[in-house]
Design a protein around this motif. Structure first.
Motif, PDB file in Angstrom:
ATOM      1  N   PHE A  10       0.808  -1.241  -0.111  1.00  0.00           N
ATOM      2  CA  PHE A  10      -0.056  -0.082  -0.022  1.00  0.00           C
ATOM      3  C   PHE A  10       0.766   1.284  -0.060  1.00  0.00           C
ATOM      4  CE2 PHE A  10      -1.797   3.279   2.309  1.00  0.00           C
ATOM      5  CZ  PHE A  10      -3.063   3.547   1.751  1.00  0.00           C
ATOM      6  N   THR A  11       0.568   2.054  -1.053  1.00  0.00           N
ATOM      7  CA  THR A  11       1.341   3.529  -0.846  1.00  0.00           C
ATOM      8  C   THR A  11       0.142   4.363  -1.460  1.00  0.00           C
ATOM      9  OG1 THR A  11       2.165   3.399  -3.231  1.00  0.00           O
ATOM     10  CG2 THR A  11       3.633   2.635  -1.313  1.00  0.00           C
ATOM     11  N   ILE A  12       0.433   5.832  -1.024  1.00  0.00           N
ATOM     12  CA  ILE A  12      -0.252   7.092  -1.461  1.00  0.00           C
ATOM     13  C   ILE A  12       0.794   7.614  -2.460  1.00  0.00           C
ATOM     14  CG2 ILE A  12      -1.603   9.040  -1.053  1.00  0.00           C
ATOM     15  CD1 ILE A  12      -1.924   7.711   1.844  1.00  0.00           C
ATOM     16  N   SER A  13       0.272   7.678  -3.713  1.00  0.00           N
ATOM     17  CA  SER A  13       1.336   8.345  -4.499  1.00  0.00           C
ATOM     18  C   SER A  13       0.871   9.748  -4.806  1.00  0.00           C
ATOM     19  CB  SER A  13       1.445   7.583  -5.895  1.00  0.00           C
ATOM     20  OG  SER A  13       1.778   6.422  -5.712  1.00  0.00           O
ATOM     21  N   THR A  14       1.997  10.886  -4.806  1.00  0.00           N
ATOM     22  CA  THR A  14       1.693  12.271  -5.290  1.00  0.00           C
ATOM     23  C   THR A  14       2.778  12.260  -6.384  1.00  0.00           C
ATOM     24  OG1 THR A  14       3.359  13.407  -3.806  1.00  0.00           O
ATOM     25  CG2 THR A  14       1.228  12.865  -2.836  1.00  0.00           C
ATOM     26  N   PRO A  15       2.753  13.598  -7.059  1.00  0.00           N
ATOM     27  CA  PRO A  15       3.488  13.640  -8.102  1.00  0.00           C
ATOM     28  C   PRO A  15       4.957  13.407  -7.741  1.00  0.00           C
ATOM     29  CG  PRO A  15       1.878  15.532  -8.381  1.00  0.00           C
ATOM     30  CD  PRO A  15       1.683  14.680  -6.740  1.00  0.00           C
ATOM     31  N   ARG A  16       5.575  13.888  -6.711  1.00  0.00           N
ATOM     32  CA  ARG A  16       7.142  13.490  -6.232  1.00  0.00           C
ATOM     33  C   ARG A  16       7.052  12.492  -5.251  1.00  0.00           C
ATOM     34  NH1 ARG A  16       9.249  19.407  -4.931  1.00  0.00           N
ATOM     35  NH2 ARG A  16       7.116  19.267  -3.770  1.00  0.00           N
ATOM     36  N   LEU A  17       6.152  11.935  -4.551  1.00  0.00           N
ATOM     37  CA  LEU A  17       6.434  11.189  -3.271  1.00  0.00           C
ATOM     38  C   LEU A  17       5.570   9.982  -3.141  1.00  0.00           C
ATOM     39  CD1 LEU A  17       6.065  14.585  -0.833  1.00  0.00           C
ATOM     40  CD2 LEU A  17       8.047  13.385  -1.778  1.00  0.00           C
ATOM     41  N   GLN A  18       6.238   9.048  -2.235  1.00  0.00           N
ATOM     42  CA  GLN A  18       5.401   7.929  -2.030  1.00  0.00           C
ATOM     43  C   GLN A  18       5.161   7.990  -0.471  1.00  0.00           C
ATOM     44  OE1 GLN A  18       4.680   5.090  -3.911  1.00  0.00           O
ATOM     45  NE2 GLN A  18       5.347   6.590  -6.022  1.00  0.00           N
ATOM     46  N   ILE A  19       3.898   7.932  -0.301  1.00  0.00           N
ATOM     47  CA  ILE A  19       3.578   7.881   1.368  1.00  0.00           C
ATOM     48  C   ILE A  19       3.147   6.357   1.707  1.00  0.00           C
ATOM     49  CG2 ILE A  19       1.902   8.849   2.941  1.00  0.00           C
ATOM     50  CD1 ILE A  19       1.851  11.105   0.810  1.00  0.00           C
ATOM     51  N   SER A  20       3.893   5.852   2.748  1.00  0.00           N
ATOM     52  CA  SER A  20       3.571   4.373   2.916  1.00  0.00           C
ATOM     53  C   SER A  20       3.658   4.059   4.465  1.00  0.00           C
ATOM     54  CB  SER A  20       4.681   3.640   2.278  1.00  0.00           C
ATOM     55  OG  SER A  20       5.879   3.908   2.768  1.00  0.00           O
ATOM     56  N   PRO A  21       2.869   3.306   4.911  1.00  0.00           N
ATOM     57  CA  PRO A  21       2.932   2.815   6.440  1.00  0.00           C
ATOM     58  C   PRO A  21       4.376   2.600   6.815  1.00  0.00           C
ATOM     59  CG  PRO A  21       0.963   1.579   5.220  1.00  0.00           C
ATOM     60  CD  PRO A  21       1.955   2.123   4.208  1.00  0.00           C
ATOM     61  N   PHE A  22       4.631   2.869   8.114  1.00  0.00           N
ATOM     62  CA  PHE A  22       6.035   2.436   8.565  1.00  0.00           C
ATOM     63  C   PHE A  22       5.873   0.878   8.927  1.00  0.00           C
ATOM     64  CE2 PHE A  22       6.839   6.965   9.607  1.00  0.00           C
ATOM     65  CZ  PHE A  22       8.185   6.735   9.682  1.00  0.00           C
ATOM     66  N   ASN A  23       6.622   0.287   8.655  1.00  0.00           N
ATOM     67  CA  ASN A  23       6.827  -1.117   9.075  1.00  0.00           C
ATOM     68  C   ASN A  23       8.130  -1.446  10.057  1.00  0.00           C
ATOM     69  OD1 ASN A  23       7.404  -4.059   9.059  1.00  0.00           O
ATOM     70  ND2 ASN A  23       7.772  -4.023   6.736  1.00  0.00           N
ATOM     71  N   PRO A  24       7.446  -1.733  11.435  1.00  0.00           N
ATOM     72  CA  PRO A  24       8.362  -2.065  12.410  1.00  0.00           C
ATOM     73  C   PRO A  24       9.506  -2.896  12.162  1.00  0.00           C
ATOM     74  CG  PRO A  24       6.182  -1.969  13.076  1.00  0.00           C
ATOM     75  CD  PRO A  24       6.098  -2.097  11.668  1.00  0.00           C
ATOM     76  N   THR A  25       9.076  -4.054  11.521  1.00  0.00           N
ATOM     77  CA  THR A  25      10.264  -4.999  11.049  1.00  0.00           C
ATOM     78  C   THR A  25      11.216  -4.592   9.859  1.00  0.00           C
ATOM     79  OG1 THR A  25       8.724  -6.129   9.472  1.00  0.00           O
ATOM     80  CG2 THR A  25       8.397  -6.737  11.667  1.00  0.00           C
ATOM     81  N   ASP A  26      11.003  -3.430   9.238  1.00  0.00           N
ATOM     82  CA  ASP A  26      11.823  -2.980   8.311  1.00  0.00           C
ATOM     83  C   ASP A  26      12.962  -2.025   8.894  1.00  0.00           C
ATOM     84  OD1 ASP A  26      13.420  -1.665   6.370  1.00  0.00           O
ATOM     85  OD2 ASP A  26      11.664  -1.635   4.883  1.00  0.00           O
ATOM     86  N   PRO A  27      14.328  -2.819   9.158  1.00  0.00           N
ATOM     87  CA  PRO A  27      15.505  -1.872   9.861  1.00  0.00           C
ATOM     88  C   PRO A  27      15.754  -0.401   9.210  1.00  0.00           C
ATOM     89  CG  PRO A  27      16.265  -4.217   9.318  1.00  0.00           C
ATOM     90  CD  PRO A  27      14.873  -3.930   8.532  1.00  0.00           C
TER      91      PRO A  27
END
Length: 198
Positions: A10-27
């Motif tokens: 899941f991501t929210i896309s804008t013209p320049r950005l990607q907005i995504s949930p923080f994943n605690p298991t991703d270092p």
């Protein structure tokens, strides 16, 4: 606690950005939160959080941030932009309102923080607009606050750029009685007490 999970990828896309949930298991997410929240910029506007190690960041993301996702369907998100070597985390954007019976309002507040070197490029405004649009279209969220220090002109300017209206300075219990500049989305009631705002 209500059951909720974002679809895979899941991501929210804008013209320049990607907005995504923080994943605690991703270092890389944990390390980035430590980096972001310990910049001089962040500390001067938000204070010290105590999140000083990846382990503490993991606990915070696994606990409070995941609880907000589960309870409301929104919370604090990672903001990234395209870079030469892939996607680069540059900040965070959030909709938060607390979880009953703790301190909470009946409308969330929008917040954002960017790395100092990524500031003054319009990323905070773009990310905030993207998250607000997603929350309205997908979750039916049409009442949102914006809070910041009355002297924080950069944050106040960003809130105004995303179309929020200034409603005065108030001491807010959720921030320990400190004075905050209060902004709202257009169309919200003149009587802010209906949103449980003290």
């Amino acid at each position: 606690m209500p059951e909720f999970s974002f679809p895979p990828g899941f991501t929210i896309s804008t013209p320049r950005l990607q907005i995504s949930p923080f994943n605690p298991t991703d270092p890389t997410h944990c390390a980035f939160l430590v980096q972001l929240w310990n910049t001089d910029d962040f500390i001067s506007s938000c204070g010290k959080t105590g999140i000083t190690t990846p382990e503490k960041a993991y606990s915070f993301l696994q606990g409070r941030v995941s609880e907000h996702y589960a309870y409301h369907g929104y919370g604090m998100f990672l903001v990234s932009r395209q870079a030469d070597d892939g996607v680069k985390p540059i900040g965070s954007v959030s909709l938060t309102r607390g979880i009953p019976p703790g301190p909470h309002y009946l409308a969330p507040d929008i917040g954002f923080a960017m790395l100092p070197e990524e500031g003054r490029k319009g990323y905070a405004t773009e990310a905030a607009k993207g998250l607000l649009e997603y929350a309205k279209k997908s979750l039916g969220v049409d009442a949102v606050f914006g809070f910041c220090s009355p002297t924080n002109q950069r944050s106040r300017g960003a809130l105004e750029k995303i179309g929020m209206e200034f409603r005065g300075v108030r001491p807010l219990k959720v921030f320990g009685g400190e004075d905050n500049a209060v902004y709202v989305l257009p169309g919200m009631s003149d009587d802010l007490s209906i949103y449980n705002l003290d």
